[in-house]
Design a protein around this motif. Structure first.
Motif, PDB file in Angstrom:
ATOM      1  N   SER A 136       0.850  -1.195   0.000  1.00 31.52           N
ATOM      2  CA  SER A 136       0.000   0.000   0.000  1.00 31.52           C
ATOM      3  C   SER A 136       0.878   1.234   0.000  1.00 31.52           C
ATOM      4  N   GLY A 137       0.261   2.394   0.285  1.00 32.94           N
ATOM      5  CA  GLY A 137       1.021   3.633   0.310  1.00 32.94           C
ATOM      6  C   GLY A 137       1.978   3.699   1.494  1.00 32.94           C
ATOM      7  N   GLY A 138       1.644   2.984   2.554  1.00 41.56           N
ATOM      8  CA  GLY A 138       2.471   3.071   3.755  1.00 41.56           C
ATOM      9  C   GLY A 138       3.243   1.805   4.082  1.00 41.56           C
ATOM     10  N   HIS A 139       2.878   0.678   3.444  1.00 48.54           N
ATOM     11  CA  HIS A 139       3.461  -0.598   3.866  1.00 48.54           C
ATOM     12  C   HIS A 139       3.710  -1.555   2.709  1.00 48.54           C
ATOM     13  N   THR A 140       4.737  -2.366   2.868  1.00 45.23           N
ATOM     14  CA  THR A 140       4.952  -3.502   1.975  1.00 45.23           C
ATOM     15  C   THR A 140       5.317  -4.665   2.888  1.00 45.23           C
ATOM     16  N   LEU A 141       4.420  -5.619   3.013  1.00 41.10           N
ATOM     17  CA  LEU A 141       4.579  -6.673   4.010  1.00 41.10           C
ATOM     18  C   LEU A 141       4.260  -8.036   3.413  1.00 41.10           C
ATOM     19  N   LEU A 142       5.057  -9.033   3.783  1.00 39.72           N
ATOM     20  CA  LEU A 142       4.720 -10.422   3.462  1.00 39.72           C
ATOM     21  C   LEU A 142       4.240 -11.057   4.757  1.00 39.72           C
ATOM     22  N   ILE A 143       2.958 -11.399   4.811  1.00 41.14           N
ATOM     23  CA  ILE A 143       2.370 -11.885   6.054  1.00 41.14           C
ATOM     24  C   ILE A 143       1.916 -13.328   5.906  1.00 41.14           C
ATOM     25  N   ALA A 144       2.487 -14.206   6.708  1.00 45.31           N
ATOM     26  CA  ALA A 144       2.052 -15.599   6.740  1.00 45.31           C
ATOM     27  C   ALA A 144       0.917 -15.709   7.736  1.00 45.31           C
ATOM     28  N   THR A 145      -0.238 -16.218   7.284  1.00 45.25           N
ATOM     29  CA  THR A 145      -1.337 -16.522   8.202  1.00 45.25           C
ATOM     30  C   THR A 145      -1.320 -18.029   8.405  1.00 45.25           C
ATOM     31  N   ASP A 146      -0.861 -18.470   9.593  1.00 43.54           N
ATOM     32  CA  ASP A 146      -0.724 -19.903   9.852  1.00 43.54           C
ATOM     33  C   ASP A 146      -2.046 -20.508  10.311  1.00 43.54           C
ATOM     34  N   ALA A 147      -2.826 -19.723  11.031  1.00 42.04           N
ATOM     35  CA  ALA A 147      -4.168 -20.112  11.478  1.00 42.04           C
ATOM     36  C   ALA A 147      -4.908 -18.803  11.680  1.00 42.04           C
ATOM     37  N   HIS A 148      -6.215 -18.854  11.923  1.00 42.28           N
ATOM     38  CA  HIS A 148      -6.951 -17.604  12.125  1.00 42.28           C
ATOM     39  C   HIS A 148      -6.320 -16.787  13.244  1.00 42.28           C
ATOM     40  N   GLY A 149      -5.936 -15.556  12.917  1.00 40.57           N
ATOM     41  CA  GLY A 149      -5.382 -14.652  13.925  1.00 40.57           C
ATOM     42  C   GLY A 149      -3.933 -14.926  14.298  1.00 40.57           C
ATOM     43  N   VAL A 150      -3.286 -15.892  13.623  1.00 44.47           N
ATOM     44  CA  VAL A 150      -1.889 -16.221  13.952  1.00 44.47           C
ATOM     45  C   VAL A 150      -1.010 -15.840  12.759  1.00 44.47           C
ATOM     46  N   TYR A 151      -0.183 -14.822  12.954  1.00 47.07           N
ATOM     47  CA  TYR A 151       0.584 -14.254  11.837  1.00 47.07           C
ATOM     48  C   TYR A 151       2.083 -14.286  12.101  1.00 47.07           C
ATOM     49  N   ARG A 152       2.812 -14.369  10.971  1.00 46.64           N
ATOM     50  CA  ARG A 152       4.259 -14.124  11.023  1.00 46.64           C
ATOM     51  C   ARG A 152       4.573 -13.158   9.894  1.00 46.64           C
ATOM     52  N   VAL A 153       5.271 -12.077  10.195  1.00 43.93           N
ATOM     53  CA  VAL A 153       5.714 -11.163   9.140  1.00 43.93           C
ATOM     54  C   VAL A 153       7.039 -11.709   8.604  1.00 43.93           C
TER      55      VAL A 153
END
Ligand code: KG4
Ligand code: ZN
Length: 329
Positions: A136-153
């Motif tokens: 987006s305009g403010g962010h560039t992120l690779l986000i792993a969603t391992d389960a609902h609500g469980v993230y790793r950047v």
């Protein structure tokens, strides 16, 4: 269960009603781009004031389009960070006021988490694990969603965001703001192979860098004042797109994800969408591309994420604030 979502983290004032975390009943977005255009970027104070002026009407419109009243709601969700402090406070205050008035749970969600959950509005069958690129305009992120609500950047930009690079290059070329849509359109008339701009950090890890690419465009145009602007736009866009797509696909393969998703304003880019579909196909991955309306900032994604957050953690206390630098992991 009907959740009202509110989004005011940057320069879109948005409200939406979503049923059970996946079915969009209404989604209203009032964009402020015109107010910020002459400054070439979002001016925080102007954004906050515009949110204050727009928020009541936008919420009323979202309820009207969903055919419900405030008392029909089961919860109120808001993006409470990250974002511009003054802008976030408008949405947070509105959400808390409604939650208090109709005595329903208040839920604060992370704006990035909301972008991740936009995918479930596009495909209600989608289940984790999956890997999301938010650009987006403010962010560039690779986000792993391992389960609902469980993230790793897994990766992020070390300097400019991808959308920021689009906006800065467009501003330098005198194309206006926001830059992404203009460059996207202009690039259709240009040769994406005309200028060999660098592909920053292409072979190195999962992080991104776009500031050097922006500088390379500026230097090239200064050295070639007669250059065809469409060729510059197409070649710059190709460099961003190749970098984003290559890194997303490689991260998915390295970390064993079978599904990749994109979100954020840059995910509306037509070259990115086409290129990702091809690359994912070649790599044997499923690519889920939410509609452009779900990729750019909206409140349906906030209501969707809010439903899951409420299920997982229960309501957010009304004593919680707005969190401009909120992190996901
Ligand atoms: O997610 P978003 O609506 O707002 C936030 O920044 O959170 O993203 C806006 C960014 C801007 O930088 C804009 O130039 C970029 O997304 N953008 C695009 C396109 N549409 C919007 N970039 C490339 N191609 C597009 N079609
Ligand atoms: Zn966003």
């Amino acid at each position: 269960m009907l959740v009202l979502g509110i989004e005011t983290s940057c320069d879109e004032t948005a409200a939406a009603v979503v049923a059970d975390g996946r079915a969009v009943r209404s989604s209203v977005v009032a964009t402020q781009s015109e107010l910020h255009a002459r400054f070439g970027g979002v001016v925080p104070e102007i954004a906050s004031r515009a949110h204050v002026e727009l928020i009541d009407d936008v919420i009323a419109q979202a309820l009207l389009e969903a055919g419900i009243e405030l008392t029909d709601l089961d919860a109120v969700a808001v993006a409470h960070g990250p974002g511009l402090a003054g802008a976030l406070l408008v949405g947070v205050s509105a959400a808390k006021a409604i939650a208090l008035a109709v005595d329903r749970p208040y839920v604060g969600v992370n704006h990035h988490e909301a972008h991740v959950y936009a995918a479930l509005l596009e495909d209600p069958e989608l289940e984790p694990p999956f890997l999301t690129l938010i650009a987006s305009g403010g962010h560039t992120l690779l986000i792993a969603t391992d389960a609902h609500g469980v993230y790793r950047v897994l990766g992020q930009t070390v300097d400019d965001a991808a959308g920021e690079a689009f906006d800065k290059v467009a501003r330098f070329l005198g194309l206006g703001y926001p830059g992404g849509p203009v460059i996207d359109r202009l690039a259709l008339d240009g040769d994406s192979g005309a200028i060999p701009f660098p592909r920053p950090m292409l072979g190195e890890g999962h992080d991104f860098s776009f500031s050097g690419l922006k500088t390379a465009v500026v230097q090239w145009v200064r050295a070639h004042p007669d250059a065809d602007v469409a060729d510059v736009a197409a070649s710059f866009q190709a460099a961003v797109v190749e970098t984003l797509v290559t890194k997303l696909v490689r991260a998915a393969l390295e970390h064993g994800f079978g599904t990749v998703v994109i979100g954020g304003g840059v995910a509306a880019n037509s070259a990115l969408r086409t290129r990702l579909l091809d690359a994912a196909d070649d790599a044997g991955l499923r690519a889920l591309l939410p509609s452009r309306e779900l990729c750019t900032d909206n409140a349906a994604m906030v209501a969707g994420a809010g439903w899951w957050r409420l299920r997982a953690d229960g309501p957010t206390p009304l004593s919680a604030g707005a969190y401009p630098a909120l992190r996901l992991d």
